[in-house]
Write a protein that holds these residues in place. Structure first.
Motif, PDB file in Angstrom:
ATOM      1  N   ASN A  84       0.821  -1.208   0.000  1.00 32.29           N
ATOM      2  CA  ASN A  84       0.000   0.000   0.000  1.00 32.29           C
ATOM      3  C   ASN A  84       0.856   1.260   0.000  1.00 32.29           C
ATOM      4  O   ASN A  84       0.474   2.300   0.524  1.00 32.29           O
TER       5      ASN A  84
ATOM      6  N   ASN B 202       2.802   4.657  -1.009  1.00 30.58           N
ATOM      7  CA  ASN B 202       2.530   5.882  -1.759  1.00 30.58           C
ATOM      8  C   ASN B 202       3.860   6.547  -2.078  1.00 30.58           C
ATOM      9  O   ASN B 202       4.628   6.877  -1.176  1.00 30.58           O
TER      10      ASN B 202
ATOM     11  N   ASP C  11       5.509   7.973   1.456  1.00 29.75           N
ATOM     12  CA  ASP C  11       6.002   6.816   2.200  1.00 29.75           C
ATOM     13  C   ASP C  11       7.479   6.568   1.961  1.00 29.75           C
ATOM     14  O   ASP C  11       8.060   7.038   0.975  1.00 29.75           O
TER      15      ASP C  11
END
Length: 296
Positions: free
Chosen positions: A262, A264, A268
């Protein structure tokens, strides 16, 4: 009685049918051909490295990575330039190659109407290119058409006119050709930059498709437990800590740049894992989306 020679020795006439030799050697011999091939190959390799460097730096800059820190070799960077080989670029390159070859053709041929029209109306291409440069932001992602159009116009200025004459002199011949090379260089740079960013955005759009990474370690690692699956194996295992749900961004020299599924790209972190005796890494296929109506 023989007539005296002015220089004491008679100079033999040059052999018919043979090209003249110069101090640098035979211009038409095998050695000259080898030099030409080596020079052209060196230029092409240098151009591929430059394009690959622009593409690679832009691509990894999207992921907040410096491509120089990856320690990529010359051949690896040069091969990255092949990512620019798409239909639009190949068509533009073919048109430019045709325009480069036609004005400098030395074969005797009749002047065509197209060539005379190009020699007369080439300023129109230059003006259109300048207008496209002024509309740089509005015509993205095709902003590179501006400098390309100017380069095409400058190359068309070298075509023959209706009387078969070509431009002569430094101002009418050398300056336009040099300027066309500068604008072509600008075009290639912008295409490489744009293609690198587009490929990075497309690659970051679906992280689950990336190659999966499975990490086994002798000690616990500092992965975010909310997005990386951690499993404690029996203590009798050599690597009792197992981490999954990771995806591979790139790998070089035993360093694996991994991210959670997940992840980004804008906010991240990227985790760098170096394979060693205490860390074992396996690569797995990424998650593929299930097709509608298909049953596994």
């Amino acid at each position: 009685m023989s007539e005296p020679f002015a220089h004491g020795t008679e100079q033999p006439p040059p052999s018919a049918g043979k090209p003249p030799r110069q101090d640098g050697g035979d211009l038409y011999g095998p050695s000259a051909l080898v030099k030409i091939v080596v020079a052209q190959g060196t230029f092409i390799a240098a151009l591929m490295f430059y394009i690959g460097a622009i593409y690679t730096s832009t691509y990894y800059a999207y992921f907040n990575l410096r491509w120089g820190s990856l320690n990529l070799g010359f051949s690896q960077v040069a091969l990255e330039s092949l990512n620019l080989l798409n239909l639009d670029i190949m068509v533009a390159a073919g048109c430019v190659a045709l325009l480069v070859c036609v004005p400098w053709s030395r074969r005797p041929r009749r002047v065509t109407r197209i060539e005379t029209a190009a020699a007369r109306w080439y300023p129109l291409f230059v003006v259109v290119g300048i207008v496209l440069l002024a509309l740089w932001q509005e015509i993205q992602p095709y902003g590179w058409t501006g400098p390309l159009t100017i380069a095409v116009g400058l190359l068309l200025s070298q075509c023959r006119d209706a009387e078969g004459r070509r431009p002569q002199g430094f101002r009418r011949q050398a300056v336009p050709v040099f300027a066309a090379g500068v604008f072509l260089f600008w075009t290639v740079t912008n295409v490489a930059w744009q293609q690198g960013r587009q490929d990075a955005q497309a690659h970051a759009a679906d992280v689950t498709r990336w190659t999966g990474v499975l990490v086994l370690s002798t000690k616990p690692l500092s992965f975010p437990t909310g997005s990386v699956r951690e499993q404690k194996l029996p203590n009798d295992r050599l690597h009792p800590y197992r981490y999954s749900d990771l995806r591979l961004l790139t790998e070089h020299d035993g360093r694996y740049f991994v991210v959670p599924r997940n992840w980004n790209a804008q906010v991240d972190e990227i985790y760098v894992i170096r394979e060693s005796e205490t860390i074992w890494i396996a690569l797995t296929p990424g998650t593929r989306p299930r097709l509608m109506g298909w049953r596994g």
